[in-house]
Design a protein around this motif. Structure first.
Motif, PDB file in Angstrom:
ATOM      1  N   ARG A  78      56.502  53.630  50.822  1.00  0.00           N
ATOM      2  CA  ARG A  78      57.092  54.691  50.003  1.00  0.00           C
ATOM      3  C   ARG A  78      58.429  55.186  50.534  1.00  0.00           C
ATOM      4  NH1 ARG A  78      55.286  60.144  51.710  1.00  0.00           N
ATOM      5  NH2 ARG A  78      54.082  59.968  53.633  1.00  0.00           N
ATOM      6  N   ALA A 124      58.540  52.400  47.113  1.00  0.00           N
ATOM      7  CA  ALA A 124      57.487  52.022  46.174  1.00  0.00           C
ATOM      8  C   ALA A 124      56.193  52.722  46.592  1.00  0.00           C
ATOM      9  CB  ALA A 124      57.299  50.502  46.161  1.00  0.00           C
ATOM     10  N   GLN A 125      55.544  53.374  45.661  1.00  0.00           N
ATOM     11  CA  GLN A 125      54.377  54.196  45.955  1.00  0.00           C
ATOM     12  C   GLN A 125      53.103  53.563  45.388  1.00  0.00           C
ATOM     13  OE1 GLN A 125      54.193  57.523  47.541  1.00  0.00           O
ATOM     14  NE2 GLN A 125      52.066  56.806  47.550  1.00  0.00           N
ATOM     15  N   GLU A 177      54.137  52.364  41.682  1.00  0.00           N
ATOM     16  CA  GLU A 177      55.135  53.020  40.851  1.00  0.00           C
ATOM     17  C   GLU A 177      56.413  53.199  41.653  1.00  0.00           C
ATOM     18  OE1 GLU A 177      53.636  56.555  39.056  1.00  0.00           O
ATOM     19  OE2 GLU A 177      52.260  55.465  37.737  1.00  0.00           O
ATOM     20  N   ASP A 178      57.539  52.883  41.014  1.00  0.00           N
ATOM     21  CA  ASP A 178      58.846  53.082  41.623  1.00  0.00           C
ATOM     22  C   ASP A 178      59.824  53.486  40.535  1.00  0.00           C
ATOM     23  OD1 ASP A 178      59.516  50.747  40.249  1.00  0.00           O
ATOM     24  OD2 ASP A 178      59.369  49.465  42.031  1.00  0.00           O
ATOM     25  N   LYS A 179      61.097  53.467  40.818  1.00  0.00           N
ATOM     26  CA  LYS A 179      62.093  53.913  39.851  1.00  0.00           C
ATOM     27  C   LYS A 179      62.109  53.057  38.584  1.00  0.00           C
ATOM     28  CE  LYS A 179      63.863  57.379  42.151  1.00  0.00           C
ATOM     29  NZ  LYS A 179      63.761  58.773  41.643  1.00  0.00           N
ATOM     30  N   GLY A 181      59.417  51.931  37.145  1.00  0.00           N
ATOM     31  CA  GLY A 181      58.204  52.174  36.380  1.00  0.00           C
ATOM     32  C   GLY A 181      56.954  51.763  37.138  1.00  0.00           C
ATOM     33  N   ARG A 182      55.941  51.394  36.406  1.00  0.00           N
ATOM     34  CA  ARG A 182      54.643  51.035  36.985  1.00  0.00           C
ATOM     35  C   ARG A 182      54.454  49.526  36.912  1.00  0.00           C
ATOM     36  NH1 ARG A 182      49.727  54.218  37.376  1.00  0.00           N
ATOM     37  NH2 ARG A 182      47.819  52.951  37.284  1.00  0.00           N
ATOM     38  N   TRP A 183      53.986  48.943  38.002  1.00  0.00           N
ATOM     39  CA  TRP A 183      53.734  47.504  38.034  1.00  0.00           C
ATOM     40  C   TRP A 183      52.549  47.194  38.929  1.00  0.00           C
ATOM     41  CZ3 TRP A 183      54.853  45.120  42.881  1.00  0.00           C
ATOM     42  CH2 TRP A 183      55.667  45.857  43.750  1.00  0.00           C
ATOM     43  N   VAL A 201      49.556  53.719  43.859  1.00  0.00           N
ATOM     44  CA  VAL A 201      48.935  54.790  43.066  1.00  0.00           C
ATOM     45  C   VAL A 201      47.502  54.504  42.639  1.00  0.00           C
ATOM     46  CG1 VAL A 201      51.122  55.727  42.201  1.00  0.00           C
ATOM     47  CG2 VAL A 201      49.985  53.873  40.941  1.00  0.00           C
ATOM     48  N   THR A 260      49.948  46.811  32.154  1.00  0.00           N
ATOM     49  CA  THR A 260      50.871  46.883  33.288  1.00  0.00           C
ATOM     50  C   THR A 260      51.301  45.480  33.701  1.00  0.00           C
ATOM     51  OG1 THR A 260      49.784  48.888  34.070  1.00  0.00           O
ATOM     52  CG2 THR A 260      51.150  47.697  35.652  1.00  0.00           C
ATOM     53  N   PHE A 285      48.208  48.926  41.959  1.00  0.00           N
ATOM     54  CA  PHE A 285      49.236  49.436  41.063  1.00  0.00           C
ATOM     55  C   PHE A 285      50.265  50.230  41.864  1.00  0.00           C
ATOM     56  CE2 PHE A 285      45.521  48.825  38.381  1.00  0.00           C
ATOM     57  CZ  PHE A 285      46.067  48.068  37.342  1.00  0.00           C
TER      58      PHE A 285
END
Length: 455
Positions: free
Chosen positions: A51, A138-139, A156-158, A160-162, A141, A15, A154
């Motif tokens: 989020r 941004a969520q 996740e948003d539009k 992807g995962r970062w 996770v 990631t 970590f």
């Protein structure tokens, strides 16, 4: 939660780390926004994750209608200030934007009605001015953690995962999501949770007539409505005016087969959302038929999601108790003051209100924000360490913002001092910084009388 009968294997992944900073705040509700502001103003590089597409949390998403916890009532039945610092500054900014009404006396408390949209604007302005890096939509996770330290979070948003990294992490998610993911200690008793509410606003109301209906009168009218088949789950609640002719109503009460819906279960929460909107229509009909001033009322909107009052509560270095609240206890490490009554939303048409005697307030200790088992995580907001009953008092907005200011200040000081464990921070240094920021850690009603007159 539903039992999982099978699993799907996921491939290992690498990631990308998109952000390194000093303090990461997860959740931009009232507590998280205040935490991010305080940390940035101390010179920290701050990342705020949210989020939704706006800041303010329940205040903005569901609209509480009014800001609670700013004032206490003294022995002479006069209001006095209990919260300074960032919460007071937010109210000042709202007034400047035309988004706050005069303080309103309500039974044994004083609250401040506010405008939903302008609250978002106030937070936008304050965060931009402080230089906070905000990631909306941004969520959170997951975490990467070892030996009681969160090394990365970590997201996740539009795109992807970062991942993002910082030496200090603030969990202001409301549900203690970070503490849960990192293996920290918490309590969660579904059988005792406070019931959630779908808040809503009505338009087309004859305000002068509607305001003439007192709380007790409204209760009687809604009970008559129930006698005639309205099926209202609650007959005593809040009706607040800030926008002319458009009251905010805090009245619905959502259960699942007579019990609290599980706010951590997607399907139960979805059912609760449906039920909340059904209840809004039932209240709208009852107000039009039984309450003066509402004959031509229509539903303007409801909160963008149901208002959850209680879920996970962390187990911290200290747990605030009901006796602490009722006895007006003082501590050696205070970070906020509160005199809000023990307000518990349980089954039945009424709400439990245990009012503190006039002039009585309690201190909230710093240790309530430190979850056991984690070295670099601070909590702020309704997931603090408190018993179920004490939580019914301390979870109100102004107190949550005060917690956030303390958490953000402490995180920035710890990051600047390169402390590996937040508990290594000298409380006296934290105290001095909070006092310098205008926070109230003790109060004398004679010296902190509220200057604004109540309606």
């Amino acid at each position: 939660m539903n039992q999982v009968f099978s699993v799907v294997e996921e491939a290992a992944r690498r990631t990308p780390v998109r952000y390194d900073c000093d303090v990461i705040v997860l959740g931009a509700g009232s507590a998280g926004a205040a935490a991010a502001l305080a940390a940035a103003r101390q010179g920290a590089r701050v990342l705020l994750i949210e989020r939704h597409g706006f800041v303010g949390g329940i205040m903005s998403a569901c609209s509480l209608g009014t800001i609670c916890g700013l004032y206490g009532i003294d022995a002479n039945d006069e209001p006095y200030s209990l919260v300074g610092g960032i919460p007071a500054e937010v109210v000042e900014r709202l007034h400047a934007l035309g988004g706050a009404a005069a303080p309103k006396r309500w039974v044994g408390a004083v609250t401040v009605p506010y405008d939903l949209f302008l609250l978002k604007v106030a937070f936008d302005e304050l965060l931009r001015e402080a230089g906070v890096r905000v990631a909306l939509h941004a969520q959170f996770v997951a975490v990467s953690s070892a030996h009681g330290r969160v090394e990365a979070v970590f997201i996740e948003d539009k795109s992807g995962r970062w991942a993002a990294r910082a030496p200090m992490i603030i969990d202001a998610t409301g549900d203690a999501d970070v503490v849960h993911a990192a293996g920290g200690a918490f309590e969660y008793d579904l059988s005792t949770l406070q019931l959630p509410t779908t808040t809503f606003r009505l338009g087309g109301v004859s305000e002068a007539v509607a305001r003439s209906v007192g709380r007790d009168q409204l209760k009687e009218m809604l009970e008559v409505a129930n006698e005639r088949g309205a099926g209202l789950p609650r007959t005593c609640g809040g009706v607040y005016f800030q926008t002319p002719g458009t009251p905010h109503l805090n009245l619905t009460r959502i259960t699942r087969n007579g019990n609290p819906p599980n706010p951590l279960d997607t399907f139960e929460l979805s059912d609760a959302e449906f039920e909340g909107r059904r209840q809004v229509l039932a209240y709208h009909k009852a107000f039009r038929e039984f309450v003066p001033g509402y004959t031509d009322a229509f539903v303007v909107d409801s909160g963008i999601h149901i208002g959850v009052r209680e879920s996970r509560r962390v187990i911290g270095d200290y747990q605030l108790t009901l006796s602490d609240v009722q006895d007006g206890r003082r501590f050696e490490d205070p970070i906020a003051l509160c005199s809000w009554p023990v307000e518990v939303h349980e089954s039945g048409t009424q709400t439990r209100w245990d009012w503190l005697p006039p002039g009585v307030f309690y201190q909230l200790p710093w240790r309530c924000l430190l979850p056991r088992g984690l070295a670099n995580v601070i909590v702020a907001g309704r997931c603090l360490s408190a018993t179920h009953d004490a939580h019914g008092s301390v979870r109100v907005t102004a107190t949550c913002m005060a917690m956030g200011q303390a958490a953000g200040t402490a995180a920035a000081l710890a990051a600047a001092g390169q402390l590996s464990d937040i508990r290594a921070l000298d409380y006296q240094i934290l105290r001095e910084s909070l006092v310098a920021q205008g926070c109230l850690l003790d109060a004398d009603p004679a010296r902190t009388a509220a200057t604004s007159c109540c309606e």
